[in-house]
Design a protein around this motif. Structure first.
Motif, PDB file in Angstrom:
ATOM      1  N   GLU A 277       0.821  -1.209   0.000  1.00 40.49           N
ATOM      2  CA  GLU A 277       0.000   0.000   0.000  1.00 40.49           C
ATOM      3  C   GLU A 277       0.856   1.260   0.000  1.00 40.49           C
ATOM      4  OE1 GLU A 277      -4.112  -1.453   2.207  1.00 40.49           O
ATOM      5  OE2 GLU A 277      -2.365  -0.986   3.451  1.00 40.49           O
ATOM      6  N   ILE A 278       2.009   1.201   0.656  1.00 44.52           N
ATOM      7  CA  ILE A 278       2.930   2.340   0.598  1.00 44.52           C
ATOM      8  C   ILE A 278       3.332   2.610  -0.845  1.00 44.52           C
ATOM      9  CG2 ILE A 278       5.273   3.109   1.149  1.00 44.52           C
ATOM     10  CD1 ILE A 278       4.976   1.790   3.871  1.00 44.52           C
ATOM     11  N   LEU A 279       3.706   1.565  -1.560  1.00 47.91           N
ATOM     12  CA  LEU A 279       4.186   1.732  -2.933  1.00 47.91           C
ATOM     13  C   LEU A 279       3.099   2.231  -3.879  1.00 47.91           C
ATOM     14  CD1 LEU A 279       6.509  -1.390  -3.305  1.00 47.91           C
ATOM     15  CD2 LEU A 279       7.204   1.006  -3.129  1.00 47.91           C
ATOM     16  N   SER A 280       1.843   2.011  -3.539  1.00 43.61           N
ATOM     17  CA  SER A 280       0.758   2.467  -4.400  1.00 43.61           C
ATOM     18  C   SER A 280       0.155   3.791  -3.925  1.00 43.61           C
ATOM     19  CB  SER A 280      -0.336   1.396  -4.491  1.00 43.61           C
ATOM     20  OG  SER A 280      -0.916   1.149  -3.215  1.00 43.61           O
ATOM     21  N   HIS A 281       0.744   4.392  -2.904  1.00 47.24           N
ATOM     22  CA  HIS A 281       0.260   5.687  -2.423  1.00 47.24           C
ATOM     23  C   HIS A 281       0.494   6.752  -3.495  1.00 47.24           C
ATOM     24  CE1 HIS A 281       0.292   9.471  -0.081  1.00 47.24           C
ATOM     25  NE2 HIS A 281      -0.556   8.840   0.722  1.00 47.24           N
ATOM     26  N   PRO A 282      -0.389   7.737  -3.621  1.00 48.51           N
ATOM     27  CA  PRO A 282      -0.227   8.765  -4.658  1.00 48.51           C
ATOM     28  C   PRO A 282       1.139   9.456  -4.655  1.00 48.51           C
ATOM     29  CG  PRO A 282      -2.395   8.928  -3.681  1.00 48.51           C
ATOM     30  CD  PRO A 282      -1.674   7.882  -2.904  1.00 48.51           C
ATOM     31  N   TRP A 283       1.713   9.683  -3.467  1.00 49.88           N
ATOM     32  CA  TRP A 283       3.033  10.324  -3.446  1.00 49.88           C
ATOM     33  C   TRP A 283       4.089   9.433  -4.081  1.00 49.88           C
ATOM     34  CZ3 TRP A 283       7.805   9.574  -0.669  1.00 49.88           C
ATOM     35  CH2 TRP A 283       8.686  10.658  -0.779  1.00 49.88           C
ATOM     36  N   MET A 284       3.986   8.128  -3.837  1.00 51.28           N
ATOM     37  CA  MET A 284       4.950   7.181  -4.390  1.00 51.28           C
ATOM     38  C   MET A 284       4.773   7.019  -5.893  1.00 51.28           C
ATOM     39  SD  MET A 284       6.808   6.219  -1.840  1.00 51.28           S
ATOM     40  CE  MET A 284       7.652   4.774  -2.466  1.00 51.28           C
ATOM     41  N   GLU A 285       3.564   7.264  -6.371  1.00 50.12           N
ATOM     42  CA  GLU A 285       3.288   7.120  -7.797  1.00 50.12           C
ATOM     43  C   GLU A 285       3.394   8.447  -8.530  1.00 50.12           C
ATOM     44  OE1 GLU A 285      -0.561   5.190  -7.800  1.00 50.12           O
ATOM     45  OE2 GLU A 285       0.410   3.240  -8.007  1.00 50.12           O
ATOM     46  N   GLY A 286       4.082   9.389  -7.897  1.00 51.10           N
ATOM     47  CA  GLY A 286       4.208  10.714  -8.475  1.00 51.10           C
ATOM     48  C   GLY A 286       5.131  10.824  -9.660  1.00 51.10           C
ATOM     49  N   GLY A 287       5.589   9.717 -10.180  1.00 50.50           N
ATOM     50  CA  GLY A 287       6.439   9.726 -11.364  1.00 50.50           C
ATOM     51  C   GLY A 287       7.837   9.276 -11.044  1.00 50.50           C
ATOM     52  N   GLU A 288       8.474   8.614 -11.982  1.00 48.75           N
ATOM     53  CA  GLU A 288       9.850   8.179 -11.816  1.00 48.75           C
ATOM     54  C   GLU A 288      10.771   9.391 -11.799  1.00 48.75           C
ATOM     55  OE1 GLU A 288      11.092   5.198 -11.244  1.00 48.75           O
ATOM     56  OE2 GLU A 288       9.092   4.312 -11.219  1.00 48.75           O
ATOM     57  N   VAL A 289      11.773   9.331 -10.958  1.00 47.63           N
ATOM     58  CA  VAL A 289      12.730  10.429 -10.870  1.00 47.63           C
ATOM     59  C   VAL A 289      13.706  10.341 -12.033  1.00 47.63           C
ATOM     60  CG1 VAL A 289      14.521  11.475  -9.443  1.00 47.63           C
ATOM     61  CG2 VAL A 289      12.528  10.412  -8.372  1.00 47.63           C
ATOM     62  N   GLU A 290      13.945  11.470 -12.669  1.00 41.23           N
ATOM     63  CA  GLU A 290      14.880  11.487 -13.773  1.00 41.23           C
ATOM     64  C   GLU A 290      16.288  11.231 -13.267  1.00 41.23           C
ATOM     65  OE1 GLU A 290      14.537  15.139 -15.855  1.00 41.23           O
ATOM     66  OE2 GLU A 290      12.402  14.923 -16.220  1.00 41.23           O
ATOM     67  N   GLU A 291      17.064  10.511 -14.073  1.00 41.82           N
ATOM     68  CA  GLU A 291      18.436  10.196 -13.695  1.00 41.82           C
ATOM     69  C   GLU A 291      19.228  11.464 -13.444  1.00 41.82           C
ATOM     70  OE1 GLU A 291      21.222   7.543 -12.548  1.00 41.82           O
ATOM     71  OE2 GLU A 291      19.239   7.073 -13.328  1.00 41.82           O
ATOM     72  N   GLY A 292      19.802  11.549 -12.244  1.00 49.31           N
ATOM     73  CA  GLY A 292      20.651  12.693 -11.923  1.00 49.31           C
ATOM     74  C   GLY A 292      19.895  13.979 -11.682  1.00 49.31           C
ATOM     75  N   GLY A 293      18.579  13.925 -11.672  1.00 51.22           N
ATOM     76  CA  GLY A 293      17.815  15.151 -11.548  1.00 51.22           C
ATOM     77  C   GLY A 293      17.555  15.606 -10.130  1.00 51.22           C
TER      78      GLY A 293
END
Length: 307
Positions: A277-293
């Motif tokens: 459930e943590i992994l499916s929370h809206p904050w966690m699903e806010g998009g993959e982080v760009e490499e080095g960003g």
């Protein structure tokens, strides 16, 4: 906090190891002290056959709280060895430190030979030097930690001491690993009545009744850890604050992130989320982080230590 200073570590030559014929001193060189904690000391080292850098954890027998027996082995070993051996046998996980070998030093204790990332910094020092992390970077770290814990739980183990000092960051790649299974135990569905973890990361039910369950303990600790990452310090210091279970946000944090932290820090264990459930929370699903960003500067320029 670990004490970090250089000392020489004298080893006996007669050692017993996992399916190992050669003694420890014939296979590894042990160098200076890297850190000292409640369950033992960690030294730098390298494998003589190929020069691979390793960390060598020494555990005194009189400090061991739990023992276990490995299949085919008569003498008991510290629970930490049995747990890491189990994870190694199933192939390990990129987010969990790997045990390469182990030895018993007659009359002194045990040696664990662990992988050592070439450039690393524990998350406590990372946050201390940089301050509160941007949410994107905290999310990147947090997702890796939760996924690694899913693997650990799936193979019948609970860590029981998730905190910033037990997470190391590869400062080149921003990959993280969970270390130090010295407080770990076999996973069970019934409550635990012993705890050798860190009190300020422990949940209200432990403070009040000295009892807790594996997943709800883990999730509470994750809530403390996420707060620590995005605010720069842990939310609770005293027992009264833990039992109140009301984090006070000291920085401007997104509503989604606050929501996840409060969910993990729910007073009632049954109201906390599962790892899934943590992994499916809206904050966690806010998009993959760009490499080095996540970092303003090149991560390779960050201060690091060679384990």
């Amino acid at each position: 906090m670990l004490e970090k200073r250089a000392v020489e570590f004298q080893l006996e030559e007669e050692v017993r190891g996992k399916h190992v014929k050669e003694p420890f001193c014939s296979q590894y060189h042990c160098g200076s002290l890297l850190g000292r904690g409640g369950f033992g000391s960690v030294f730098s080292g390298h494998r003589l056959s190929d020069g691979q850098q390793v960390a060598i954890k020494q555990i005194s027998s009189d400090r061991v709280q739990q023992w276990a027996r490995l299949p085919g082995d008569v003498s008991p070993v510290p629970m930490e060895i049995a747990l890491l051996q189990r994870l190694s046998e199933v192939g390990g996980h990129g987010g969990v430190i790997s045990m390469l070998d182990w030895f018993e030093v007659e009359g002194q204790g045990f040696l664990l030979v662990l992988e050592r990332p070439p450039q690393y910094q524990d998350l406590f020092d990372f946050i201390t030097e940089r301050g509160a992390l941007p949410e994107r970077l905290a999310l990147r770290f947090f997702r890796q930690i939760v996924e690694a814990l899913q693997f650990v739980h799936a193979h019948g183990i609970v860590h029981r001491d998730i905190k910033d000092e037990n997470i190391v960051v590869d400062t080149r790649t921003l990959e993280v690993k969970i270390i130090d299974f010295g407080s770990g135990a076999p996973l069970k569905e019934t409550p635990y009545s012993e705890f050798e973890g860190t009190r300020v990361y422990s949940p209200p039910e432990w403070i009040l009744s000295q009892s807790y369950e594996a997943v709800s303990l883990t999730v509470w600790s994750l809530g403390v850890l996420l707060f620590d990452m995005v605010c720069g310090d842990i939310p609770f210091e005293r027992d009264q604050e833990i039992v109140r279970a009301t984090p006070i946000f000291t920085r401007r944090i997104s509503k989604e992130c606050q929501s996840l932290i409060r969910w993990c820090l729910a007073y009632r264990p049954e109201e906390r989320p599962t790892l899934e459930e943590i992994l499916s929370h809206p904050w966690m699903e806010g998009g993959e982080v760009e490499e080095g960003g996540d970092l303003q500067e090149d991560p390779s320029s960050l201060p690091s230590q060679s384990l």
